[in-house]
Design a protein around this motif. Structure first.
Motif, PDB file in Angstrom:
ATOM      1  N   GLU A 227      91.248  33.652 -16.940  1.00 20.37           N
ATOM      2  CA  GLU A 227      90.186  32.562 -17.565  1.00 20.37           C
ATOM      3  C   GLU A 227      90.672  32.811 -19.246  1.00 20.37           C
ATOM      4  N   ILE A 228      90.305  33.398 -19.969  1.00 25.01           N
ATOM      5  CA  ILE A 228      90.048  33.262 -21.636  1.00 25.01           C
ATOM      6  C   ILE A 228      91.449  32.794 -21.414  1.00 25.01           C
ATOM      7  N   GLU A 229      93.032  33.618 -20.898  1.00 24.98           N
ATOM      8  CA  GLU A 229      93.503  33.142 -21.470  1.00 24.98           C
ATOM      9  C   GLU A 229      94.381  31.335 -21.026  1.00 24.98           C
ATOM     10  N   LEU A 230      93.690  30.604 -20.433  1.00 28.38           N
ATOM     11  CA  LEU A 230      93.689  29.550 -20.485  1.00 28.38           C
ATOM     12  C   LEU A 230      92.615  28.749 -20.924  1.00 28.38           C
ATOM     13  N   ILE A 231      91.254  28.839 -21.211  1.00 29.73           N
ATOM     14  CA  ILE A 231      90.805  28.489 -22.069  1.00 29.73           C
ATOM     15  C   ILE A 231      91.000  28.656 -23.681  1.00 29.73           C
ATOM     16  N   ARG A 232      91.860  29.613 -24.098  1.00 33.26           N
ATOM     17  CA  ARG A 232      92.322  30.270 -25.499  1.00 33.26           C
ATOM     18  C   ARG A 232      93.279  28.548 -25.495  1.00 33.26           C
ATOM     19  N   LYS A 233      93.995  28.916 -24.533  1.00 30.53           N
ATOM     20  CA  LYS A 233      95.200  27.796 -24.519  1.00 30.53           C
ATOM     21  C   LYS A 233      94.899  26.518 -24.507  1.00 30.53           C
ATOM     22  N   ALA A 234      93.633  25.899 -23.437  1.00 30.54           N
ATOM     23  CA  ALA A 234      93.149  24.565 -24.101  1.00 30.54           C
ATOM     24  C   ALA A 234      92.557  24.502 -25.542  1.00 30.54           C
TER      25      ALA A 234
END
Ligand code: GLY
Ligand code: MN
Ligand code: MN
Length: 487
Positions: A227-234
């Motif tokens: 999830e952190i990876e996706l949040i970083r991307k967003a």
């Protein structure tokens, strides 16, 4: 046997092809990840309970046009299913089906239908859900009515209470309306109450509409590495939007055009959506905290613009605000207010660490702001009641922009820190401050020692913003034909 093998072969091949489809991104959260979320929820559920989740409703916009569908974040978190008309049951203990199969989760989803899929898009159907989402007990929604489980045997039936805002499609006896209706019959949901929430009291049976939210908050508030990876991307996508606007903006542009530049950047990076309606307010429009009209046709040379936007990438949203001078240079008054807000944010950021209550971050920012407002002569005393900073500074982000999570900070929570000062026209202060609205909102990941600033790619200091705004942008050369009729 031959037939069985052939069916198996076709289903394996088709799920492989779908998973590898050039029409789909390959970086969604995987089925193992969602399965682990269900296991974690099951582990936290009370003894002898069942948790029931419904997909989000399709909302009608008008006539035969619906709003773009968005899955309920809990449903997505637990399944990865992105279609409507579905219900998921998670059992604390193993259940035994009539045919002897043992299971502890079961899902009913919308049926495949060639004609419907030609109009409104592909459906996974029960087989697709089994293969691609890894829910072994997957059935068509039409089978939920006959699904025979005795809900009275559970100590608790956990579900989110219903708001009466789901439309019935009379031609579909397995639409969300029908699934909810059938569930209500199965659990003896009290008929006289429109909603248990409205009724204020829990009924004297095994229905529990209060407990699930805390269980979901415990889980969703702490982000996994995926999830952190996706949040970083967003977050990164949203920062690039801010940077591109800093380079491109010129007096005379419209609020809508600025919104469009941000959202073009989001789409360029394949973000599916915005996490919330984009807030783009020139001058005093920034004083409206959730200003989403974005109608001002021509931004003034001397005003600030407050831009609060977040890209949603594979379900996860950023929430970032930058406030910049339309002409590239802060006036002395704008700079004083801006730096006061920035100091408040820095102070809250220093206070942000595990064991701290999120409410304390607001207290810290408020102290800095009040002291500064007294120094500037905008208020008389630090304890004076005023509306120049009318909101708290922190919330979780994730599948919702105001995500579920507990207030006491822990590592791997993703949060915002977002102080602001808003001085509407005609306020009881020197008119030189009127119309100044500043919010600075950044996204952070709480770690063991404190917190990591995720959105630092978008300049935050006066000097860095002004330097970025000196850079040129190809959008300044992007001219479209004048379509106004000649007078
Ligand atoms: N964009 C909504 C908020 O900042 O909370
Ligand atoms: Mn926010
Ligand atoms: Mn925001």
């Amino acid at each position: 046997m031959k037939h069985l093998l052939l069916t198996l072969f076709i289903s394996v091949i088709s799920s492989y092809l779908l998973a590898q489809s050039p029409d789909l991104p390959n970086d969604f959260l995987g089925k193992a990840w969602h399965k682990e979320r269900r296991a974690n929820l099951r582990a936290s559920m009370p003894a002898n309970s069942v948790a029931v989740f419904f997909a989000n409703a399709v909302r009608n916009r008008s006539n035969d046009v619906d709003y773009v569908y968005h899955q309920d974040p809990n449903f997505f978190y637990l399944t990865g299913y992105r279609e409507p008309e579905a219900v998921l049951l998670i059992f604390k203990n193993k259940q035994t089906a009539a045919n002897g199969t043992s299971y502890d989760e079961i899902i009913f989803v919308q049926e495949r239908n060639a004609m419907a899929e030609m109009w409104t898009g592909r459906r996974l159907g029960a087989e697709g859900v089994k293969n691609l989402l890894g829910l072994d007990q997957a059935f068509n929604g039409s089978q939920f009515k006959k699904y025979n489980v005795d809900f009275s045997k559970f100590t608790e039936v956990l579900f989110y209470d219903f708001y009466n805002d789901v439309r019935d499609n009379p031609r579909d006896s397995a639409d969300l309306y029908s699934l909810i209706d059938q569930f209500k019959q199965k659990v003896n949901y009290p008929k006289q109450d429109n909603s248990l929430i409205v009724a204020k009291e829990q009924p004297k049976n095994n229905l529990n509409t209060r407990g699930l939210n805390q269980l979901m908050a415990n889980l969703r508030g702490i982000k996994t590495q995926e999830e952190i990876e996706l949040i970083r991307k967003a977050v990164m996508i949203s920062c690039v939007g801010q940077v591109e606007v800093m380079k491109a903006i010129e007096p005379g542009m419209s609020e809508r055009e600025i919104q469009g530049i941000h959202e073009f950047v989001f789409k360029k990076y394949q973000a599916e959506d915005v996490g919330y309606p984009s807030i783009v307010g020139g001058g005093h429009n920034g004083c409206i905290l959730h200003y989403i009209d974005n109608y001002k046709p021509s931004l003034d040379n001397k005003e600030l613009i407050l831009m609060d936007l977040g890209a949603e990438f594979h379900g996860y949203t950023a929430d970032i605000t930058r406030t910049i001078p339309v002409n590239g240079k802060f006036s002395p008054e704008q700079k004083l207010i801006y730096e006061l807000v920035l100091n408040a944010q820095e102070a809250s950021m220093k206070a942000c660490k595990p064991g701290v209550d999120m409410a304390f971050l607001t207290t810290v920012s408020r102290e800095v702001v009040n002291k500064g407002l007294v120094e500037l002569g905008i208020i008389k005393t630090e304890t004076e009641k005023h509306l120049y900073f009318p909101h708290g500074v922190s919330h979780h982000i994730g599948l919702d922009v105001h995500d579920k999570g507990n207030r006491m900070l822990e590592p791997n929570m993703a949060i915002t820190i977002e102080p602001g000062i808003y001085i509407p026209n005609n306020s009881a202060t020197d008119p030189k401050w009127w119309g100044i609205a500043v919010r600075i909102e950044d996204d952070y990941l709480v770690n063991k020692e404190g917190c990591e600033l995720l959105s630092g790619y978008a300049p935050r200091t006066v000097a860095d913003i002004e330097a970025m705004m000196k850079q040129s942008s190809p959008l300044q050369k992007f001219k479209l034909p004048d379509i106004n009729p000649k007078k």
